[in-house]
Design an enzyme around this catalytic site. Sequence first.
Site, mmCIF file in Angstrom:
data_model
loop_
_atom_site.group_PDB
_atom_site.id
_atom_site.type_symbol
_atom_site.label_atom_id
_atom_site.label_comp_id
_atom_site.label_asym_id
_atom_site.label_seq_id
_atom_site.Cartn_x
_atom_site.Cartn_y
_atom_site.Cartn_z
ATOM 1 N N HIS B 24 56.743 84.791 -136.008
ATOM 2 C CA HIS B 24 55.669 83.875 -136.429
ATOM 3 C C HIS B 24 55.439 83.853 -137.943
ATOM 4 O O HIS B 24 54.323 83.988 -138.445
ATOM 5 C CB HIS B 24 54.376 84.054 -135.602
ATOM 6 C CG HIS B 24 53.658 85.385 -135.702
ATOM 7 N ND1 HIS B 24 53.391 86.023 -136.884
ATOM 8 C CD2 HIS B 24 53.099 86.152 -134.736
ATOM 9 C CE1 HIS B 24 52.706 87.129 -136.641
ATOM 10 N NE2 HIS B 24 52.527 87.236 -135.348
ATOM 11 N N HIS B 78 46.767 94.528 -125.250
ATOM 12 C CA HIS B 78 46.708 93.428 -126.223
ATOM 13 C C HIS B 78 47.279 92.168 -125.579
ATOM 14 O O HIS B 78 48.348 92.201 -124.968
ATOM 15 C CB HIS B 78 47.519 93.845 -127.458
ATOM 16 C CG HIS B 78 47.569 92.847 -128.565
ATOM 17 N ND1 HIS B 78 46.607 91.891 -128.768
ATOM 18 C CD2 HIS B 78 48.473 92.682 -129.568
ATOM 19 C CE1 HIS B 78 46.931 91.174 -129.828
ATOM 20 N NE2 HIS B 78 48.056 91.628 -130.333
ATOM 21 N N GLU B 80 48.378 89.365 -127.013
ATOM 22 C CA GLU B 80 49.382 88.565 -127.722
ATOM 23 C C GLU B 80 50.694 88.558 -126.923
ATOM 24 O O GLU B 80 51.077 89.550 -126.318
ATOM 25 C CB GLU B 80 49.611 89.118 -129.131
ATOM 26 C CG GLU B 80 50.231 88.090 -130.058
ATOM 27 C CD GLU B 80 50.194 88.531 -131.524
ATOM 28 O OE1 GLU B 80 49.805 89.670 -131.801
ATOM 29 O OE2 GLU B 80 50.570 87.705 -132.380
ATOM 30 N N ASP B 82 53.826 88.727 -127.229
ATOM 31 C CA ASP B 82 54.958 89.650 -127.315
ATOM 32 C C ASP B 82 54.689 90.924 -126.496
ATOM 33 O O ASP B 82 55.598 91.737 -126.319
ATOM 34 C CB ASP B 82 55.312 89.994 -128.769
ATOM 35 C CG ASP B 82 54.120 90.396 -129.605
ATOM 36 O OD1 ASP B 82 52.986 89.993 -129.277
ATOM 37 O OD2 ASP B 82 54.313 91.120 -130.589
ATOM 38 N N HIS B 145 44.380 93.865 -133.627
ATOM 39 C CA HIS B 145 44.057 92.825 -134.588
ATOM 40 C C HIS B 145 43.622 91.526 -133.913
ATOM 41 O O HIS B 145 43.521 90.493 -134.598
ATOM 42 C CB HIS B 145 45.256 92.585 -135.529
ATOM 43 C CG HIS B 145 46.467 92.040 -134.828
ATOM 44 N ND1 HIS B 145 47.042 90.847 -135.186
ATOM 45 C CD2 HIS B 145 47.186 92.482 -133.789
ATOM 46 C CE1 HIS B 145 48.082 90.596 -134.408
ATOM 47 N NE2 HIS B 145 48.184 91.571 -133.553
ATOM 48 N N ASP B 164 49.258 97.237 -131.333
ATOM 49 C CA ASP B 164 49.977 96.851 -132.549
ATOM 50 C C ASP B 164 49.694 97.783 -133.738
ATOM 51 O O ASP B 164 50.471 97.803 -134.703
ATOM 52 C CB ASP B 164 49.626 95.406 -132.937
ATOM 53 C CG ASP B 164 50.494 94.401 -132.180
ATOM 54 O OD1 ASP B 164 51.561 94.791 -131.671
ATOM 55 O OD2 ASP B 164 50.112 93.220 -132.104
ATOM 56 N N TYR B 191 54.269 95.959 -142.220
ATOM 57 C CA TYR B 191 53.493 95.557 -141.041
ATOM 58 C C TYR B 191 51.999 95.538 -141.371
ATOM 59 O O TYR B 191 51.283 94.585 -141.058
ATOM 60 C CB TYR B 191 53.783 96.524 -139.881
ATOM 61 C CG TYR B 191 53.309 95.980 -138.564
ATOM 62 C CD1 TYR B 191 54.156 95.214 -137.771
ATOM 63 C CD2 TYR B 191 52.009 96.189 -138.125
ATOM 64 C CE1 TYR B 191 53.722 94.692 -136.567
ATOM 65 C CE2 TYR B 191 51.571 95.673 -136.931
ATOM 66 C CZ TYR B 191 52.427 94.919 -136.156
ATOM 67 O OH TYR B 191 51.977 94.393 -134.976
ATOM 68 N N HIS B 224 55.337 98.325 -131.314
ATOM 69 C CA HIS B 224 56.545 97.914 -132.038
ATOM 70 C C HIS B 224 57.085 99.125 -132.785
ATOM 71 O O HIS B 224 56.324 99.847 -133.431
ATOM 72 C CB HIS B 224 56.256 96.844 -133.096
ATOM 73 C CG HIS B 224 55.778 95.539 -132.557
ATOM 74 N ND1 HIS B 224 56.594 94.668 -131.880
ATOM 75 C CD2 HIS B 224 54.560 94.949 -132.608
ATOM 76 C CE1 HIS B 224 55.909 93.581 -131.544
ATOM 77 N NE2 HIS B 224 54.667 93.726 -131.965
#
Lengths: 53, 394
Positions: B24, B78, B80, B82, B145, B164, B191, B224
């Site tokens: 992104h 989370h 999101e 991914d 986040h 994250d 990051y 990650h």
Amino acid sequence: MDKYVCTICGYVYDPAQGDPDNGIAAGTSFEDLPGDWECPVCGAPKADFEKQA
Amino acid sequence: MKPVEIAKGVYHVGVLDWNIRDFHGYSTEKGTSYNAFLIVDEKIVLIDAVKKEFADQLLANIAQVVDPKKIDMVISNHTEMDHSGGLPRVMHYIGEDKPVLCSKMGEKNLSQHFAQNLNYRAVENGEEISVGSRSLVFLETRMLHWPDSMFTFDKTNGILFSSDAFGQHYAGYEMFDDVMGNAVMAHAKKYFANILLLYAPKILKLVDQVTQMGLDIRMICPDHGIIWRTDPAKIINAYVAWSQQEPLNKAVVVYDTMWKSTRIMAEAIADGIAEAGVAVKPIHIRSSHRSEIMTELLDARAFVFGSPTLNNNIFPTVADVLTYVKGLKPKNRLGAAFGSYGWSGESVKIIQAELEAMGAQIIDKGLRIQYVPDADAVAQCVDFGRRIGQAVNE
């Protein structure tokens, strides 16, 4: 009545709308929100809000 | 990647995405990983569910440890995509009646992502559940986040599943901080700069809160990249330092150029800054990536932006970077602007307004040079750089 912006996530508290999901009636001014009220999006306390310019 | 037992009864069942280069709008030259963790105890728990196209790989990884259908519950730290994109596939396979534990905002947000009516169970901040020999505690980390973000902490074994936070976009078999060595820090820094900087005040509060709770964190498993098992305090302390935004005596000259005039200016300004004894790097925007630029800016005291004037405006690539940087809310910075122009020369004023909107303190009135810089103009640029360097040193 003034709108207030959350400096953490950008949520705008609009007194005309209130925060009905959290028991705050429409027409409640920001000043009249309870001290433990939190931003409904990110959980920031009232102290993290600023008056919208 | 084969599953790896990272602690007794805890397996890394995530996947490596070797090929992604644009996450992104964040450049991921080393790919990334979507980590997911399987706890095999009296109850079998899956933490996070990877990106949609890797869902079958996740299920295959789990199957090497245990039949996925035996999973009792899934924790979604989370929303999101991914980390949640694979959720519908996983739940379909293991049984849609199984509970998906998430934060209150997670329940709201997940249900806005997926048509399936999954069995969401919102957990309270601080809620503790036993899954056999170990207790899991949920910690709301809103806006770290996303509004839904939370941590899951294996209290018994001191393992923090941090979503994250503390992550890095990196694909590799190293898996652990001690195996990868210090190279992991550059990825972690990038990051932080590009994903978390704007929530720095929240991070400082969270670290305070966690310290007060006296959590004994022995391992941090982000969603990650590399797992922090040797020295989790190292990355926590780095997050505190980056969040405090006390930049180094360093300047970054970020610019774009049309006919190389603004480039000549940029390099002469950098020369002047370097003469003042300040670390400096000129970065040509179209030779770099906005996320690399942001990483350089993270610990820089001075943001020096240059743009030619194009159509009475700034160059569009400069606007891109300025918009991006402003959104990440850098604090405690000095700002300066420069640019070459032909006839109208609005760019310097426009850049200064953007830097002011970031809260940067403008060092100098800015420097404009018409058409091609001659020797005198280059000398003015060097001098401008010296003044910036002096301001950084003050």
